[in-house]
Design an enzyme around this catalytic site. Structure first.
Site, short mmCIF file in Angstrom:
data_model
loop_
_atom_site.label_atom_id
_atom_site.label_comp_id
_atom_site.label_asym_id
_atom_site.label_seq_id
_atom_site.Cartn_x
_atom_site.Cartn_y
_atom_site.Cartn_z
N LYS A 13 1.07 -1.29 0.10
CA LYS A 13 0.05 0.08 0.43
C LYS A 13 0.73 0.88 0.31
O LYS A 13 0.71 1.58 -0.66
CB LYS A 13 -1.21 0.09 1.48
CG LYS A 13 -1.72 -1.22 0.70
CD LYS A 13 -2.69 -0.78 2.45
CE LYS A 13 -1.84 -1.29 3.66
NZ LYS A 13 -1.12 -2.44 4.55
N ARG A 127 11.67 -6.36 4.52
CA ARG A 127 11.42 -4.48 4.60
C ARG A 127 12.61 -3.85 5.69
O ARG A 127 12.15 -4.85 6.78
CB ARG A 127 9.37 -4.75 4.68
CG ARG A 127 9.62 -2.96 5.45
CD ARG A 127 8.13 -2.77 4.66
NE ARG A 127 7.31 -3.02 6.12
CZ ARG A 127 5.93 -3.05 6.24
NH1 ARG A 127 5.35 -2.16 5.11
NH2 ARG A 127 5.22 -3.12 7.20
N ARG A 160 11.51 -2.89 10.78
CA ARG A 160 10.42 -2.64 12.09
C ARG A 160 9.94 -3.06 13.08
O ARG A 160 10.75 -4.65 12.91
CB ARG A 160 9.03 -2.10 11.42
CG ARG A 160 9.17 -0.70 10.56
CD ARG A 160 7.59 -0.44 9.93
NE ARG A 160 6.26 -0.95 10.71
CZ ARG A 160 5.37 -0.57 10.04
NH1 ARG A 160 5.87 -0.20 8.94
NH2 ARG A 160 4.71 -1.24 10.21
N ARG A 171 -0.92 -8.84 13.31
CA ARG A 171 -1.07 -8.16 12.42
C ARG A 171 -1.91 -9.07 11.22
O ARG A 171 -3.31 -8.40 10.66
CB ARG A 171 -0.31 -7.26 11.63
CG ARG A 171 0.19 -6.67 12.93
CD ARG A 171 1.60 -5.86 12.43
NE ARG A 171 1.68 -4.95 11.36
CZ ARG A 171 2.98 -4.88 10.66
NH1 ARG A 171 4.23 -5.32 10.65
NH2 ARG A 171 2.62 -4.14 9.60
P1 ADP Z 1 1.59 -1.59 7.54
O1 ADP Z 1 1.75 -0.49 6.59
O2 ADP Z 1 2.73 -2.75 7.02
O3 ADP Z 1 0.08 -2.25 7.43
P2 ADP Z 1 1.23 0.58 8.49
O4 ADP Z 1 2.28 1.71 9.02
O5 ADP Z 1 0.16 0.81 8.30
O6 ADP Z 1 2.04 -0.71 8.69
O7 ADP Z 1 0.59 0.24 10.36
C1 ADP Z 1 1.77 -0.06 11.87
C2 ADP Z 1 0.95 0.04 13.20
O8 ADP Z 1 0.37 1.35 13.58
C3 ADP Z 1 -0.52 -1.10 13.19
O9 ADP Z 1 -0.30 -1.82 13.20
C4 ADP Z 1 -1.59 -0.22 13.72
O10 ADP Z 1 -1.02 -0.71 14.92
C5 ADP Z 1 -0.87 1.10 13.58
N1 ADP Z 1 -2.17 1.88 12.68
C6 ADP Z 1 -1.74 2.41 11.70
N2 ADP Z 1 -3.08 2.56 11.09
C7 ADP Z 1 -4.35 2.69 12.00
C8 ADP Z 1 -5.34 2.59 11.82
N3 ADP Z 1 -5.96 3.28 10.76
N4 ADP Z 1 -6.18 2.15 12.88
C9 ADP Z 1 -6.00 1.39 13.62
N5 ADP Z 1 -4.26 1.23 13.78
C10 ADP Z 1 -3.35 1.65 13.03
P1 ADP Z 2 2.08 -1.33 2.79
O1 ADP Z 2 1.95 -0.24 2.72
O2 ADP Z 2 1.37 -2.42 2.83
O3 ADP Z 2 2.61 -2.31 4.71
P2 ADP Z 2 4.60 -1.46 1.98
O4 ADP Z 2 4.48 -0.64 1.14
O5 ADP Z 2 5.88 -1.18 2.95
O6 ADP Z 2 3.57 -2.77 2.52
O7 ADP Z 2 5.72 -2.79 1.23
C1 ADP Z 2 5.92 -3.88 2.53
C2 ADP Z 2 7.68 -4.44 1.89
O8 ADP Z 2 7.06 -5.23 -0.20
C3 ADP Z 2 8.14 -3.48 1.19
O9 ADP Z 2 9.74 -3.72 1.82
C4 ADP Z 2 8.39 -3.19 0.03
O10 ADP Z 2 9.68 -2.64 -0.18
C5 ADP Z 2 8.15 -4.69 -0.42
N1 ADP Z 2 6.89 -4.39 -1.88
C6 ADP Z 2 6.18 -3.76 -2.19
N2 ADP Z 2 5.74 -4.32 -3.51
C7 ADP Z 2 6.53 -5.16 -3.96
C8 ADP Z 2 6.04 -5.55 -4.80
N3 ADP Z 2 4.89 -5.26 -5.66
N4 ADP Z 2 7.30 -6.68 -5.18
C9 ADP Z 2 7.51 -7.11 -3.81
N5 ADP Z 2 8.54 -6.32 -2.80
C10 ADP Z 2 7.30 -5.71 -2.20
#
Ligand code: ADP
Ligand code: ADP
Ligand code: ZN
Length: 214
Positions: A13, A127, A160, A171
């Site tokens: 995302k 990541r 992280r 998660r």
């Molecule tokens: P990822 O990109 O791996 O999905 P995020 O950076 O979006 O992780 O989120 C990391 C953590 O921050 C989540 O596991 C949650 O604890 C918290 N968080 C982020 N966005 C939200 C939300 N909209 N509602 C509740 N918790 C959130």
């Molecule tokens: P989210 O915001 O949904 O948690 P991220 O954008 O942080 O996800 O992506 C999670 C991990 O996967 C990061 O290390 C990123 O560089 C890698 N990644 C993202 N998109 C792809 C893809 N299409 N193929 C392989 N690795 C990816």
């Protein structure tokens, strides 16, 4: 253009939202980044959020919703925005709807970046995040030019705390329980689009551009 990114943790995302933000000149709003910035600065919100994040749980809606509602009312959001990591629960989605309805607006697209759980666990271990500027990398699929150093700002990149395998599994469970129902929610509103997130990250972006238009 007002866009929501849906998808499991690690689906890509954030990676896609950054590219959307650059191409369509709309702000990228990541609740995860906002919480991490607060943790780094030692704010009250950061202290509260950290206890949930470290366990792989969601931060409560009451700490999350107002924050986003304030953000999307700022001037730079006039022409739209891309939400990354929000909404994550049905009540959050309803709060967003309500807030937009008050100003006669609604979301335009909810893009689900679809990636199966098996791929996620592998991806998260690789990541690396820059906690200074929010950039994200992958040691194999999207490496930094210099190992361990953010291309964008030169800070150190880290694994992280919540990307360790045990927390990732937690998660994913939280995602399936609380966030996945949003796919139906937005499908019922007629704004859901799905892209295959297992493809190369550039191909995923091409598919998104095909949806949003050049
Ligand atoms: P990822 O990109 O791996 O999905 P995020 O950076 O979006 O992780 O989120 C990391 C953590 O921050 C989540 O596991 C949650 O604890 C918290 N968080 C982020 N966005 C939200 C939300 N909209 N509602 C509740 N918790 C959130
Ligand atoms: P989210 O915001 O949904 O948690 P991220 O954008 O942080 O996800 O992506 C999670 C991990 O996967 C990061 O290390 C990123 O560089 C890698 N990644 C993202 N998109 C792809 C893809 N299409 N193929 C392989 N690795 C990816
Ligand atoms: Zn950086």
């Amino acid at each position: 253009m007002k866009i929501i990114m849906l998808g499991a943790p690690g689906a890509g995302k954030g990676t896609q939202a950054k590219q959307i933000s650059a191409k369509y000149s709309i702000p990228h709003i990541s609740t995860g980044d906002i919480f991490r910035a607060n943790i780094k600065n030692g704010t009250e919100l950061g202290k509260k959020a950290k206890t949930y994040m470290d366990q792989g749980a969601l931060v409560p809606d009451e700490l999350t919703c107002d924050l986003v509602m304030d953000r999307i009312q700022q001037d730079d959001c006039k022409n739209g925005f891309v939400l990354d990591g929000f909404p994550r629960t049905i009540p959050q989605a309803e709060a967003l709807d309500e807030a937009l309805k008050k100003v006669n607006q609604s979301m335009d697209y909810a893009i689900d970046v679809d990636v199966p759980d098996e791929n996620i666990v592998k991806r998260m271990g690789g990541r690396r995040a820059c906690l200074s500027c929010g950039a994200t990398y992958h040691i194999q699929f999207n490496p930094t030019k210099v190992e361990g150093v953010c291309d964008a700002c030169g800070s150190k990149t880290v694994l992280r705390d919540d990307d360790k395998p045990e927390t990732v599994k937690k998660r994913l469970t939280v995602y399936h329980d609380q966030t996945q129902p949003l796919i139906n929610f937005y499908d019922n509103k007629g704004i859901l689009k799905t892209v295959d997130g297992t493809q190369d990250l550039n191909k995923v972006f091409e598919d998104i551009v095909a949806i949003l238009g050049e």
